[in-house]
Design an enzyme around this catalytic site. Structure first.
Site, PDB file in Angstrom:
ATOM      1  N   ASN A 427     -10.600  -2.437  -3.520  1.00 55.48           N
ATOM      2  CA  ASN A 427      -9.823  -2.837  -2.562  1.00 55.48           C
ATOM      3  C   ASN A 427      -8.692  -2.451  -2.213  1.00 55.48           C
ATOM      4  OD1 ASN A 427      -9.212  -4.793   0.043  1.00 55.48           O
ATOM      5  ND2 ASN A 427      -7.704  -4.831  -1.781  1.00 55.48           N
ATOM      6  N   GLU A 428      -8.390  -0.830  -1.689  1.00 55.68           N
ATOM      7  CA  GLU A 428      -7.069  -0.282  -1.800  1.00 55.68           C
ATOM      8  C   GLU A 428      -6.276   0.290  -2.697  1.00 55.68           C
ATOM      9  OE1 GLU A 428      -4.104  -3.136   0.277  1.00 55.68           O
ATOM     10  OE2 GLU A 428      -5.494  -3.619   2.015  1.00 55.68           O
ATOM     11  N   ASP A 429      -7.501   0.431  -3.384  1.00 60.90           N
ATOM     12  CA  ASP A 429      -6.792   1.023  -4.673  1.00 60.90           C
ATOM     13  C   ASP A 429      -6.806   2.708  -4.327  1.00 60.90           C
ATOM     14  OD1 ASP A 429      -7.492  -1.126  -6.102  1.00 60.90           O
ATOM     15  OD2 ASP A 429      -9.049  -0.844  -7.348  1.00 60.90           O
TER      16      ASP A 429
END
Length: 854
Positions: A427-429
């Site tokens: 998630n959103e890395d």
């Protein structure tokens, strides 16, 4: 040979603080458990969900804790073995059996199995588990690897070094509560042979008329045969007994005209029971059963007609799906107390809200089987993240090995669930990577090079995880991250999925412009709202009598973890509506109306872009978020106690099988090229319908309009008759100037409410939408003199009517047993709006709240 026996080690557990002198063992509150639940049980810490008590329990996460139990052993057969199976230890755990260290664990997500044959006694055995502080161990690892470019959003850098639920470090919707303990079951297994795994791979052919099923059992021990049985609704449909070879037994089946599993609304959810029995001679040594659904699930990414990029949508059993749904976070900070029933209630809430998909977010946990079982049963598709979120994760060799094990174990545990249609790497890395300019050259396909950059986690997302998925679940889609699209900027709306946070975060756009903020698949977007007033009263130390019972109080602010929430809530409120801070109930209403309008706008406008084959410009929208992990003001559309906010109902209406939408556009026509004075301004309304059913519909479209100040009807016309709404897409219907009456005065269109209706061939209303001039704060709303909110004679509905247009009417009652099927409705003259209700009686006191009532 003796059958495998499984003995739960769930009795006589005690705990104590290990790094405190004279600390005494106390019985646990439950099992499985964690330290906060046990301390709460004994009154040794205050409830961290109340007031600001979270601050007073931070010491718990920096202490060391010991759990122990004694249990009676069992006789181990001459050629058998004894194994202790730990389904989940949180997180840094040293395990001793009868004084001997048998396990050093450091990953919350990995189930561990330890052979203990030589250590097990037939009588009393002592099992001791020492838990170290994940927070302090995390910081030691950060110090150990100073060359890594540590950084993250939410929590602190220590979390990146620890394979533990990341939200335990605190998030912008949750508290910092660093737990530890045996959070999943522990069992003693005695066996000579056992089934180590049961893998069911199915392929539904494109014509949907047959399904090929391959069932493989992994075997430990000397048993030499496995019998596979497949049944549905108690009727056996296939069976075969096969020999074990090299520790495996495989059987292949073909089912003709199989009962297919469909998402909710599009069909039923039949589940086949697949049973494997391990046989030695005439006896069954072990039995494993799993429920599976047969379906053909695909992620469709292909060029679009006349649009850049490519599509991103899901197709199940050849049905393209507009995936409206929600993102999911853990339903509690203390996971062991989430019951199977509570999981089911949450997923039932999703299903009842006309949602098709739920995304298990990467900062929580690989959820319990009960969660996915509920999704299987109710037909909710699952987007499953791997457990990485919002940071630059390190990649030293031992950590990579642990992550690979974690992926193998959890994919194997979950792969039989038909609801799971995609796994995503994080998630959103990738967004974090972009924000701090970490090295990412998509064209460099040499994985070893990635480990040498300052973004080594690419090796996890683009090598380790896809390799595991390719091996274990080859027919399930893998996506490197969320958001992500072919290695381009994660904000690119033309490829992959996006997280649209320029409403609330970022550039803080107006929600009325969501049509310009879409993407091929929007997997996050949101708007905050206060929870139900009863939820606020529950976390205030003195409840309704608490001096902090007002919106801007210190305690209420504490129960909102988002940076800048005060400014953002105030901004969107002041842009859109009149509101006041008092009483608390009215402020809660204003924020929930705001959230409801915002999210409905997104679903309505993005669903308009679902135009049919080759024109699937937006394939889905998942709101952040469906749920909360504690009582809080957040982006959730239902609070910690499963109390829906009003946005839950607006989303439900927008995701109905058939819906209608209106949007207003202002057109300026200068009479002279350079003038700012002689400008003709017109406002147009555009009307469209969305038909998500699988049948073409023949409908009429009726449009009405009223003056919001007088209640006078200014328009009533059938603008389209006997038109066809093609299946599974949105269709444009009408465009015209806002209808006004001659002599109505200046700016009449700015006070004109427009409603559109779809009527079936029998004249029955099948969809309705009321469009208001915006911003709402400019309207001179009239208080109705003849407002009626009454229970129907049969007690199944609330009937609402008024002589003037009423915006955002909410029906309320103090009785928690009363459940409304809809709410936050718009009322126009000469109509009765019916809201379905359960649990109401003649004695139920119904109250109404609406915009402008104070």
């Amino acid at each position: 040979m003796s059958p495998r026996s499984v003995i739960p080690i769930d009795k006589n557990w005690k705990f104590k603080q290990a790094d405190k002198e004279h600390s005494k063992f106390l019985p646990v509150a439950q099992f499985p458990t964690n330290v906060h639940l046990d301390l709460l049980h004994h009154g040794l810490i205050p409830d961290p969900f109340i007031g600001k008590n979270e601050l007073d329990v931070q010491w718990v996460g920096e202490a060391q804790w010991t759990y122990k139990t004694t249990f009676k052993g069992a006789s181990v057969p001459e050629h058998g073995m004894a194994v202790l199976a730990f389904d989940g230890l949180d997180t840094f755990a040293t395990v001793k059996l009868n004084g001997s260290t048998i396990l050093e664990a450091d990953n919350m997500f990995i189930p561990e199995r330890v052979e203990v044959t030589s250590l097990l006694k037939e009588e009393d055995n002592e099992l001791v588990i020492d838990f170290d502080s994940a927070y302090l161990r995390g910081w030691k690892l950060v110090e150990k690897y100073p060359d890594h470019k540590w950084g993250c959003w939410n929590g602190d850098n220590s979390r990146l070094a620890v394979r533990k639920a990341q939200y335990h470090w605190g998030w912008d919707w949750g508290p910092t509560l660093l737990t530890c303990g045996p959070w999943r079951p522990i069992n003693l297994e005695i066996f000579e042979s056992r089934l180590a795994d049961l893998n069911i791979q199915s392929t539904v052919l494109e014509d949907l008329k047959s399904a090929d099923i391959e069932v493989t059992a992994e075997v430990e021990g000397k048993a030499d045969k496995v019998r596979f049985d497949i049944s549905i609704d108690g009727t056996q449909v296939a069976s075969e007994t096969v020999q074990v070879s090299s520790g495996k037994a495989t059987a292949s089946f073909t089912l003709e005209n199989p009962s297919l599993w469909y998402p909710i609304r599009y069909g039923k959810q039949p589940l086949y029971q697949v049973k494997a029995a391990l046989i030695c001679g005439d006896s069954e040594e072990d039995v494993v059963e799993k429920r599976v659904g047969l379906r053909r699930a695909e992620l469709i990414q292909r060029p679009l007609k006349g649009q850049p990029g490519k599509s991103f949508f899901f197709q199940v059993n050849n049905i393209p799906l507009y995936c409206g749904g929600s993102d999911w976070i853990p339903a509690d900070n203390f996971i062991p107390r989430i019951t199977k029933e509570r999981y089911y209630d949450w997923i039932k809430l999703v299903a009842d809200g006309n949602q098709f998909m739920i995304r298990v977010w990467g900062g929580g946990i690989y959820e319990e089987q009960a969660f996915y079982d509920a999704c299987d049963e109710l037909g909710i598709l699952v987007w499953q993240d791997f457990m990485f979120g919002c940071g630059n994760y390190p990649a030293w060799p031992a950590l990579l090995k642990s992550i690979e094990r974690e992926a193998y174990e959890n994919v194997k545990l979950l792969r039989h669930h038909p609801s799971i249609v995609i796994w995503a790497g994080n998630n959103e890395d990738y967004q974090y990577q972009e924000s701090v300019s970490l090295t990412y050259k998509y064209e460099d396909k040499n994985a070893d090079n990635w480990l040498k950059t300052d973004f080594p986690a690419r090796y996890i997302y683009e090598k380790i995880l896809p390799n595991v998925c390719s091996e274990l679940i080859p027919s399930t889609s893998y996506h490197p991250g969320s958001p992500w699209g072919d290695g381009v900027d994660t904000h690119d709306p033309t490829v992959g999925d996006i997280h649209q946070w320029n409403v609330w975060h970022g550039t803080q756009e107006k929600w009325q412009n969501f049509d310009k903020l879409g993407g091929r698949f929007v997997s996050e977007f949101g708007m905050q709202a206060f929870p139900n007033v009863k939820t606020i009263d529950a976390y205030l130390p003195l409840g309704k009598n608490d001096p902090d019972r007002y919106p801007q109080s210190s305690t209420v602010d504490f129960h909102n973890k988002a940076d800048g929430h005060e400014r953002r809530i105030a901004l969107y409120l002041v842009e859109n509506m009149r509101y006041g801070p008092d009483p608390l109930e009215q402020f809660v209403y204003a924020t929930q109306l705001m959230q409801g309008e915002c999210l409905a706008s997104a679903y309505r406008l993005w669903k308009r872009q679902w135009k049919g084959p080759g024109r699937e410009c937006c394939g889905g929208a998942l709101v952040w978020q469906i749920n909360d992990c504690w009582p809080v003001t957040s982006w959730s559309i239902a609070d910690y106690y499963l109390r829906p906010k009003m946005a839950y109902f607006t989303v439900k209406r927008e995701m109905a099988p058939v819906s209608i939408g209106i949007t207003r556009t202002e057109h300026r026509h200068p009479r002279d090229r350079y003038t700012r004075v002689n400008v003709d301004v017109s406002t147009k309304v555009e009307v469209w319908a969305s038909n998500l059913t699988l049948e073409d519909l023949e409908v009429d479209c009726l449009v009405k309009a009223w003056d919001v100040e007088t209640g006078e009807q200014t328009f009533n016309e059938m603008v389209a008759e006997r038109i066809i709404l093609p299946e599974n897409r949105s269709t444009e219907i009408d465009a015209r100037e806002v209808p006004i009456i001659a002599g109505g005065g200046k700016d009449q269109e700015k006070r004109t409410v427009v409603a559109a209706y779809l009527l079936d061939r029998d004249g029955k209303q099948i969809a309705r939408y009321v469009n208001w001039p915006e911003p709402l704060k400019y309207l001179h709303l009239q208080k109705p003199k003849e407002l009626k909110v009454v229970l129907s004679k049969d007690g199944t509905a609330v009937e609402i009517s008024a002589e003037v247009p009423v915006k955002g009417l909410v029906v309320e009652t103090e009785d928690d047993l009363v459940v409304f099927e809809d709410n936050l409705v718009d009322i126009v003259p000469n109509e009765v709006v019916r809201i379905g209700v359960e649990g109401a009686t003649k004695e139920t006191k119904l109250e109404a709240r609406y915009l402008g009532m104070l």
